[in-house]
Design a protein around this motif. Structure first.
Motif, PDB file in Angstrom:
ATOM      1  N   PRO A   1       0.790  -1.240   0.000  1.00  0.00           N
ATOM      2  CA  PRO A   1       0.000   0.000   0.000  1.00  0.00           C
ATOM      3  C   PRO A   1       0.815   1.278   0.000  1.00  0.00           C
ATOM      4  CG  PRO A   1      -0.053  -1.046   2.159  1.00  0.00           C
ATOM      5  CD  PRO A   1       0.609  -2.016   1.240  1.00  0.00           C
ATOM      6  N   THR A   2       2.106   1.241   0.349  1.00  0.00           N
ATOM      7  CA  THR A   2       2.898   2.474   0.362  1.00  0.00           C
ATOM      8  C   THR A   2       3.700   2.670  -0.920  1.00  0.00           C
ATOM      9  OG1 THR A   2       4.796   1.426   1.445  1.00  0.00           O
ATOM     10  CG2 THR A   2       3.100   2.381   2.878  1.00  0.00           C
ATOM     11  N   PHE A   3       3.543   1.777  -1.896  1.00  0.00           N
ATOM     12  CA  PHE A   3       4.305   1.913  -3.145  1.00  0.00           C
ATOM     13  C   PHE A   3       3.670   2.865  -4.160  1.00  0.00           C
ATOM     14  CE2 PHE A   3       5.109   0.509  -7.559  1.00  0.00           C
ATOM     15  CZ  PHE A   3       6.441   0.878  -7.645  1.00  0.00           C
ATOM     16  N   PRO A   4       2.349   2.860  -4.377  1.00  0.00           N
ATOM     17  CA  PRO A   4       1.788   3.750  -5.400  1.00  0.00           C
ATOM     18  C   PRO A   4       2.186   5.193  -5.165  1.00  0.00           C
ATOM     19  CG  PRO A   4       0.129   2.188  -4.668  1.00  0.00           C
ATOM     20  CD  PRO A   4       1.298   2.038  -3.734  1.00  0.00           C
ATOM     21  N   PRO A   5       2.441   5.934  -6.233  1.00  0.00           N
ATOM     22  CA  PRO A   5       2.913   7.318  -6.075  1.00  0.00           C
ATOM     23  C   PRO A   5       1.808   8.255  -5.617  1.00  0.00           C
ATOM     24  CG  PRO A   5       2.537   6.829  -8.388  1.00  0.00           C
ATOM     25  CD  PRO A   5       2.361   5.533  -7.650  1.00  0.00           C
TER      26      PRO A   5
ATOM     27  N   TYR B   1      13.898   2.809  -4.600  1.00  0.00           N
ATOM     28  CA  TYR B   1      14.553   1.790  -3.771  1.00  0.00           C
ATOM     29  C   TYR B   1      13.789   0.480  -3.830  1.00  0.00           C
ATOM     30  CZ  TYR B   1      17.387   5.618  -2.121  1.00  0.00           C
ATOM     31  OH  TYR B   1      18.259   6.676  -2.087  1.00  0.00           O
ATOM     32  N   ASP B   2      14.562  -0.593  -3.900  1.00  0.00           N
ATOM     33  CA  ASP B   2      14.011  -1.947  -3.965  1.00  0.00           C
ATOM     34  C   ASP B   2      13.793  -2.452  -2.548  1.00  0.00           C
ATOM     35  OD1 ASP B   2      13.519  -4.674  -4.262  1.00  0.00           O
ATOM     36  OD2 ASP B   2      14.920  -4.876  -5.940  1.00  0.00           O
ATOM     37  N   PRO B   3      12.590  -2.889  -2.218  1.00  0.00           N
ATOM     38  CA  PRO B   3      12.375  -3.413  -0.860  1.00  0.00           C
ATOM     39  C   PRO B   3      13.288  -4.583  -0.520  1.00  0.00           C
ATOM     40  CG  PRO B   3      10.479  -3.860  -2.291  1.00  0.00           C
ATOM     41  CD  PRO B   3      11.352  -2.886  -3.011  1.00  0.00           C
TER      42      PRO B   3
ATOM     43  N   ALA C   1       8.935  -3.920   4.302  1.00  0.00           N
ATOM     44  CA  ALA C   1      10.123  -3.654   3.487  1.00  0.00           C
ATOM     45  C   ALA C   1       9.834  -2.545   2.476  1.00  0.00           C
ATOM     46  CB  ALA C   1      10.581  -4.923   2.790  1.00  0.00           C
ATOM     47  N   GLN C   2       8.644  -2.566   1.873  1.00  0.00           N
ATOM     48  CA  GLN C   2       8.296  -1.512   0.929  1.00  0.00           C
ATOM     49  C   GLN C   2       8.110  -0.178   1.645  1.00  0.00           C
ATOM     50  OE1 GLN C   2       8.115  -1.268  -2.548  1.00  0.00           O
ATOM     51  NE2 GLN C   2       8.003   0.875  -1.856  1.00  0.00           N
ATOM     52  N   LEU C   3       7.524  -0.201   2.824  1.00  0.00           N
ATOM     53  CA  LEU C   3       7.376   1.034   3.586  1.00  0.00           C
ATOM     54  C   LEU C   3       8.742   1.656   3.859  1.00  0.00           C
ATOM     55  CD1 LEU C   3       4.993   1.719   6.533  1.00  0.00           C
ATOM     56  CD2 LEU C   3       7.411   2.248   6.780  1.00  0.00           C
TER      57      LEU C   3
ATOM     58  N   GLY D   1      12.877   6.848  -0.179  1.00  0.00           N
ATOM     59  CA  GLY D   1      12.578   7.747  -1.286  1.00  0.00           C
ATOM     60  C   GLY D   1      12.175   9.127  -0.802  1.00  0.00           C
ATOM     61  N   MET D   2      11.413   9.185   0.286  1.00  0.00           N
ATOM     62  CA  MET D   2      11.004  10.465   0.860  1.00  0.00           C
ATOM     63  C   MET D   2      12.205  11.245   1.376  1.00  0.00           C
ATOM     64  SD  MET D   2       7.698   8.881   2.843  1.00  0.00           S
ATOM     65  CE  MET D   2       7.232  10.336   3.775  1.00  0.00           C
ATOM     66  N   VAL D   3      13.170  10.531   1.994  1.00  0.00           N
ATOM     67  CA  VAL D   3      14.388  11.190   2.465  1.00  0.00           C
ATOM     68  C   VAL D   3      15.182  11.733   1.284  1.00  0.00           C
ATOM     69  CG1 VAL D   3      16.605  10.846   3.621  1.00  0.00           C
ATOM     70  CG2 VAL D   3      14.530   9.835   4.591  1.00  0.00           C
TER      71      VAL D   3
END
Length: 511
Positions: free
Chosen positions: A171-175, A227-229, A280-282, A288-290
């Motif tokens: 759920p945290t992957f979609p842009p 980034y790859d989880p 891992a995706q989170l 990515g946010m950093v």
């Protein structure tokens, strides 16, 4: 002609110490912050004094420990009697400009019941000029998005709703629905550069408070997919949430109540039930946010150099608190674990006196309460007696003071603010819902006002998974740390008037 002396004070919200390339992270790319650290100093053992945002910023901006400033939770008022970094810098002719927020709750003394300041914990701290105020509902940014054609309700939740449904990567992957150049991070940077662009011939103080990587955990393209989880390090935690919660009643109460909806808009269920793949995706999304913030810091640094201001500007970059990122089966910044309190601190003093220390990674313990004294010392201003920290300038100039602290301290208040908080769950009175931590290289002691203590041997257990408080062999060491904590509380108690003495000869103030 008086030399220009500018101050750029950046606070990046919810940024943990290991989320930085120059701090040794093997995956995360932060080239701009890395180059700033290479031209200044990186304090690797830097700790904030409280969490969440309001209490931590009160400590950072007033230079005082929580037990002195009394800001316990978001929404606890900061008494008017405290000075702060902005008020003190005004004495030197600065008009400190705020871009972002200070999360300050106004002192209600003397305010009428219907004063709007009593309906928010996000007032602007006295002394700052709000050039761009971006509270929880960041209206200026929302207006900018609408002017650019984005359609959404006047609700920050809608702004952070993803552009697509969750797929195989969680759920945290979609842009995000907005482009990276239209994000709140880019918007703040644009406005800050506008501010500096017309003040290139004078001295200025700009405090930039970036909200990201604070949740919701969502990033615009391309940052959501950088980034790859599979490259994410596994979380530091016990084998199960149940075993983790057995460490302490407070921890158990959080594991029973932390809700994913607090961390991303589409969240459902408990944080402790998040799958390994989704966690891992989170973590990858957080990275990515950093990196998005790092890119914007890079814009600032490049423009300062282009405008000839870089060598006239003291640059301080830090955070208000960290992020657990699944460590100990939690997200956020609750409790007593290092991941919530250990944050980066990068300082670049442009003066020649700092040349010998450039690129240094300082291993001595530093605290958020040191930032205000450092800035004031750099400006040649007096440091108010209220300040619990001390100037970092000796460390920035390559000196090694013999009397520097050998441990750090922080405090956390968990009184109730709603059904999910621990006051009711643990059956404790409001004023007993607090803890204090003392931590050095070897041990960490956590004292609770009304719950059992915790004691960790950091040499054998760096991630605090094995509590030794009930081990008879650890009792002498734990007693010694409890006594050191008591001494710290005595020495650091409020002291604004304690160095004064009145006699028939008048007022005497000890230097």
């Amino acid at each position: 002609m008086v030399a220009r002396r500018n101050i750029l004070f950046i606070v990046i919200d919810q940024w943990r110490a290991d989320a930085l390339g120059c701090a040794g992270n093997p995956v995360l790319k932060t080239p701009n912050l890395d180059r700033l650290a290479a031209d200044g100093v990186l304090c690797r053992r830097h700790f904030v004094q409280a969490a969440p945002c309001g209490p931590s910023r009160a400590a950072l901006l007033t230079g005082t420990y929580q037990h002195n400033n009394g800001v316990m939770r978001n929404g606890t008022p900061l008494a008017r009697r405290f000075t702060n970094i902005a008020l003190e810098c005004r004495k030197a002719g600065y008009d400190p400009a705020l871009f972002g927020y200070t999360d300050t709750t106004a002192d209600p003394t003397g305010l009428p019941p219907d004063d709007p300041a009593l309906r928010t914990y996000e007032s602007v701290m006295t002394g700052f000029a709000p050039e761009l105020h971006l509270p929880e509902l960041p209206y200026p940014w929302m207006a900018d998005l609408k002017a650019k054609g984005y359609a959404f309700a006047d609700d920050v939740t809608e702004i952070y709703r993803p552009a697509a449904p969750a797929g195989d990567r969680g759920p945290t992957f979609p842009p995000a629905r907005f482009k990276a150049e239209d994000s709140i991070t880019a918007f703040l940077t644009d406005r800050l550069l506008d501010f500096i662009s017309v003040r290139r011939n004078g001295s200025w103080f700009a405090h930039a408070a970036y909200i990201r990587p604070h949740p919701p955990f969502i990033a615009p393209e391309p940052y959501n997919a950088l980034y790859d989880p599979a490259d994410m390090a596994p979380p530091r935690r016990a084998a199960t949430a149940e075993r983790e919660g057995a460490q302490h009643p407070l921890l158990a109460s959080y594991l029973r109540s932390q809700n994913l909806a607090s961390y991303f808009v589409t969240g459902q269920g408990l944080v402790a039930d998040l799958s390994d793949a989704d966690l891992a995706q989170l973590r990858a999304t957080y990275y990515g946010m950093v990196q998005e913030v790092d890119d914007q810091v890079g814009r600032l640094l490049d423009r300062l150099k282009e405008w000839g201001l870089y060598d006239d500007t003291l640059i301080v970059v830090t955070s208000d608190h960290g992020e657990l990122l699944g460590d100990h089966w939690m997200l956020g910044k609750q409790g007593y674990f290092d991941e919530a309190y250990n944050v980066p601190l990068i300082v670049r003093d442009p003066r020649a006196a700092a040349d010998g220390a450039r690129g240094t990674k300082i291993e001595r313990f530093t605290e958020a309460v040191d930032v205000m004294p450092t800035v004031l010392d750099w400006l040649g201003l007096d440091i108010p007696r209220q300040c619990d920290g001390r100037s970092l300038l000796p460390l920035l100039h390559g000196m090694a003071p013999a009397d520097w602290r050998r441990e750090v301290h922080w405090e956390f208040d968990f009184r109730g603010l709603g059904a999910a908080d621990s006051e009711v769950a643990l059956g404790l009175p409001m004023d007993s819902c607090s803890l204090a931590v003392i931590r050095d290289e070897r041990f960490k002691y956590v004292h609770f006002a009304a719950l059992p203590p915790l004691f960790f041997d950091l040499a054998a257990d760096p991630h605090c998974l094995n509590d030794l408080s009930r081990d008879p062999a650890a009792a002498p060491a734990m007693l010694a740390y409890a006594q050191k904590m008591l001494s710290w509380r005595i020495v650091s108690s409020g002291r604004e008037l304690t160095g004064m003495h009145v006699s028939s000869k008048g007022l005497h103030v000890r230097p």
